[in-house]
Design a protein around this motif. Structure first.
Motif, PDB file in Angstrom:
ATOM      1  N   ARG A 216       5.817  -1.614 -24.288  1.00  0.00           N
ATOM      2  CA  ARG A 216       5.394  -1.279 -22.931  1.00  0.00           C
ATOM      3  C   ARG A 216       5.061   0.206 -22.823  1.00  0.00           C
TER       4      ARG A 216
ATOM      5  N   LEU B 261       1.550   0.563 -24.274  1.00  0.00           N
ATOM      6  CA  LEU B 261       0.555   0.141 -23.293  1.00  0.00           C
ATOM      7  C   LEU B 261       0.390   1.191 -22.199  1.00  0.00           C
TER       8      LEU B 261
ATOM      9  N   VAL C  80      -3.111   3.177 -21.332  1.00  0.00           N
ATOM     10  CA  VAL C  80      -3.732   3.044 -20.015  1.00  0.00           C
ATOM     11  C   VAL C  80      -3.809   4.395 -19.304  1.00  0.00           C
TER      12      VAL C  80
ATOM     13  N   CYS D 101      -5.684  -2.035 -17.839  1.00  0.00           N
ATOM     14  CA  CYS D 101      -4.609  -2.881 -18.337  1.00  0.00           C
ATOM     15  C   CYS D 101      -5.156  -4.228 -18.811  1.00  0.00           C
TER      16      CYS D 101
ATOM     17  N   VAL E 264      -0.690  -4.834 -13.649  1.00  0.00           N
ATOM     18  CA  VAL E 264       0.053  -4.124 -14.689  1.00  0.00           C
ATOM     19  C   VAL E 264       1.265  -4.934 -15.130  1.00  0.00           C
TER      20      VAL E 264
ATOM     21  N   GLY F 250      -0.126  -7.972 -17.010  1.00  0.00           N
ATOM     22  CA  GLY F 250      -0.765  -7.503 -18.235  1.00  0.00           C
ATOM     23  C   GLY F 250       0.240  -7.012 -19.256  1.00  0.00           C
ATOM     24  N   GLU F 251       1.307  -6.361 -18.787  1.00  0.00           N
ATOM     25  CA  GLU F 251       2.328  -5.853 -19.721  1.00  0.00           C
ATOM     26  C   GLU F 251       3.008  -7.002 -20.448  1.00  0.00           C
TER      27      GLU F 251
ATOM     28  N   TYR G 244       0.440  -8.488 -22.931  1.00  0.00           N
ATOM     29  CA  TYR G 244       0.192  -7.527 -24.007  1.00  0.00           C
ATOM     30  C   TYR G 244       1.327  -7.541 -25.022  1.00  0.00           C
TER      31      TYR G 244
END
Length: 397
Positions: free
Chosen positions: A224, A227, A231, A285, A369, A372-373, A376
């Motif tokens: 995280r 990421l 971003v 993201c 976010v 998406g986190e 991801y």
């Protein structure tokens, strides 16, 4: 001293280290610098050309045979009232042959002569738009004055009650034209930045995944944080580039005939930066997720198709929506990121509307976010092939 610097760096959050790496690696990249410089030159050149076009005056030579000299003189005297940028020079010629020779040899732009039922403007091979407009207006006014005198009245009496004026509910026509042009720039800049930086972000994720470097990074820092750093780094670069373009545009605009609109554009520009920031974070993201779902560069086209379609909807929606549809879209994320700044430019927006739209966009960005986190983190370390959204969502940590 170097030991202290290394100690401070060791205590920095991992996401900040990644952010710094993203910014430094890109801001020192020649292609990024050359691309930014080229766009700045393009903007400055376009504004300079526009200013030159607006300030450019036009000269025209009007040939007239003896029976048309009086009318041609009146046209030359009355031209500034019709077109202040056009200056007409009178060229007296003896007859038709001399007038045609003047046109052929480029000594005159047009030849004025009487014909049955009025006057004729003859040019060599192309229509003289500005000159034609002036001649039509002045000839009409002159003939109307002569006819009115013959009838024992005046032009004013004949035209009484025929005047048509224009009015606007908001601003004026010139202001509306400037708002439309700046609105297009806002939409284009958002689309351009989201597409270029998004593709680069997704490509960097794929490169790290394909080379398996991400496995080494994952052993050192939480994903995280990786990421967040990517971003935030790309967002910082996009905002810096955007600010450069906007400053160049506003400064350049101040040297054009539209300089009086610059103060009025400052507020909408500030709002656009806020909407750009919230909208870009959400899309960045999603681009990172598109990269994490792919296992090789060739997969990016498939994993990024939904995102590309969304950006096209934002682009064309921002340009084409109007009326009630535009009002509704200005509150619907992420389209509101480009539609609401256009509405602010046009005027007539209540003070609370941008605040509500920006709040909804910020909530959308926060949800994006969070989702998406999760996608991801769960897709990044899967290297067996392209990962679907369902697989990424349900995969084990």
């Amino acid at each position: 001293m170097s030991t202290q610097r290394e100690t401070d760096r060791d205590t920095e959050p991992a996401w900040l280290l990644v952010t710094r790496r993203e910014v430094v690696s890109r801001i020192t990249d020649r292609s990024f610098l050359f691309g930014t410089a080229f766009m700045v030159l393009l903007i400055a050149g376009f504004i300079g050309f526009t200013a030159w076009q607006e300030d450019r005056s036009e000269d025209a030579t009007l040939a007239a045979t003896p029976e048309a000299v009086a009318m041609a003189t009146a046209i030359g005297d009355g031209a500034p009232q019709v077109d202040e940028d056009l200056t007409i020079t009178l060229l007296e010629v003896d007859d038709r042959a001399a007038a045609e020779a003047a046109l052929t040899e480029d000594e005159a732009d047009a030849w004025l002569h009487p014909v049955d039922g009025g006057w004729q403007l003859t040019s060599e091979s192309s229509l003289q738009d500005s000159l034609t407009t002036v001649v039509e207006a002045v000839v009409r006014q002159q003939v109307l004055a002569d006819n009115a005198a013959g009838a024992g009245t005046t032009v004013e009496a004949l035209e009484e009650g025929s005047a048509v004026t224009t009015d606007f509910l908001r601003g004026d026509a010139e202001q509306a034209a400037v708002a439309d042009a700046v609105g297009f720039v806002f939409v284009f800049l958002f689309y351009f930045a989201a597409l270029v930086f998004g593709m680069q972000l997704a490509s960097s994720v794929i490169e790290e995944k394909q080379s398996r470097i991400v496995e080494i990074i994952a052993a050192a820092i939480p994903l995280r944080h990786l990421l967040a750093g990517k971003v935030l780094g790309n967002t910082a670069l996009a905002v810096i580039q955007l600010l450069v373009y906007l400053v160049v545009g506003l400064v350049g605009l101040s040297f054009t005939p539209y300089k009086s609109f610059v103060p009025a554009l400052s507020g909408p520009t500030a709002w656009f930066i806020g909407f750009f920031l919230a909208g870009f974070v959400a899309l960045a993201c999603l681009w990172a997720v598109a990269g994490s779902l792919a296992s090789r560069t060739e997969d990016l086209q498939a994993t990024s198709t939904p995102l590309t379609m969304l950006m096209l909807v934002m682009f064309f929606g921002g340009l084409s929506l109007d009326g009630r549809g535009q009002v509704i879209a200005s509150f619907v994320p992420p389209v509101s990121a480009v539609v609401m700044p256009k509405r602010i430019l046009a005027g007539g927006v209540e003070w609370w509307e941008p605040l509500v739209a920006l709040g909804l966009l910020a909530v959308f960005a926060a949800i994006t976010v969070w989702v998406g986190e999760r996608l991801y983190r769960r897709a990044l370390l899967q290297t067996g092939g392209r990962v679907s959204l369902r697989q990424a969502w349900s995969a084990a940590e």
